[in-house]
Design a protein around this motif. Structure first.
Motif, short mmCIF file in Angstrom:
data_model
loop_
_atom_site.label_atom_id
_atom_site.label_comp_id
_atom_site.label_asym_id
_atom_site.label_seq_id
_atom_site.Cartn_x
_atom_site.Cartn_y
_atom_site.Cartn_z
N ARG A 80 28.54 5.97 23.21
CA ARG A 80 29.39 6.22 22.05
C ARG A 80 29.66 4.88 21.41
O ARG A 80 29.86 3.88 22.10
CB ARG A 80 30.69 6.90 22.47
CG ARG A 80 30.46 8.28 23.02
CD ARG A 80 31.75 8.96 23.46
NE ARG A 80 32.59 9.23 22.30
CZ ARG A 80 33.93 9.14 22.31
NH1 ARG A 80 34.56 8.77 23.40
NH2 ARG A 80 34.62 9.41 21.22
N ASP A 88 37.78 5.22 22.30
CA ASP A 88 38.70 5.96 21.43
C ASP A 88 39.89 5.11 21.02
O ASP A 88 40.29 5.11 19.86
CB ASP A 88 39.16 7.25 22.12
CG ASP A 88 38.02 8.23 22.35
OD1 ASP A 88 37.32 8.55 21.37
OD2 ASP A 88 37.83 8.66 23.49
N TYR A 106 38.72 2.45 18.50
CA TYR A 106 38.51 3.04 17.18
C TYR A 106 39.85 3.28 16.48
O TYR A 106 40.03 2.92 15.31
CB TYR A 106 37.73 4.34 17.32
CG TYR A 106 37.30 4.97 16.02
CD1 TYR A 106 36.31 4.39 15.24
CD2 TYR A 106 37.88 6.15 15.57
CE1 TYR A 106 35.90 4.95 14.05
CE2 TYR A 106 37.48 6.74 14.38
CZ TYR A 106 36.49 6.13 13.62
OH TYR A 106 36.09 6.69 12.44
#
Length: 117
Positions: free
Chosen positions: A98, A73, A76
Motif C-alpha cells: 500500500r 493509514d 496518509y
C-alpha cells in the motif's frame, strides 16, 4: 509518521543496463526484487541499497525517495491534516503493498509505502 526505511529512487532509462554500474561497480549485487520498471539492488550485507526506476507504473509522477512506514493509514491522515499535496492517493498496488505519494514543500515527490508483514 515514523519512517522505518528510506530508499533513493534513481531514474534510469534501462534497469538491466544500469545494473552494470550499480550492481557491478558499486557492489549492490543483491537484487531484492525486479518488476521490470523498478528494481532494488542492495549490498550483500543489506546495509546499502538503491531503487532503479524507469517510470512509475501507476503514478502520474515519479518519486525521488521511497519511505517505508508501519502505519500507512496514519501517515496518509497526517499528510492530509497538514495540508500537503497528495500526488498519488493511498491505494493497494497489484504487487502487494500500500502506498501514496506526497509532495514535500520543496517540490520533491515522496513515495510513502507500507509492505505487508
Amino acid at each position: 509518521m515514523q519512517a522505518t526505511k528510506v530508499f533513493a529512487n534513481l531514474r534510469v532509462a534501462d534497469i538491466e543496463a544500469a545494473k552494470g554500474f550499480y550492481a557491478g561497480y558499486l557492489g549492490l549485487s543483491n537484487e531484492e526484487f525486479n518488476l521490470g520498471w523498478v528494481a532494488r539492488c542492495s549490498s550483500p550485507d543489506a546495509q546499502a541499497s538503491v531503487q532503479l526506476v524507469t517510470r512509475d507504473l501507476t503514478a502520474a509522477e515519479d518519486s525521488v525517495i521511497s519511505v517505508c512506514t508501519d502505519d500507512i493509514d496514519g501517515a496518509y491522515a497526517e499528510a492530509r491534516e497538514l495540508g500537503y499535496e497528495i500526488v498519488h492517493p493511498l491505494r493497494a498496488e497489484a504487487w502487494g503493498l500500500r502506498r501514496f505519494f506526497v509532495r514535500a514543500p520543496d517540490g520533491n515527490v515522496i513515495n510513502v509505502v507500507s509492505h505487508p508483514h
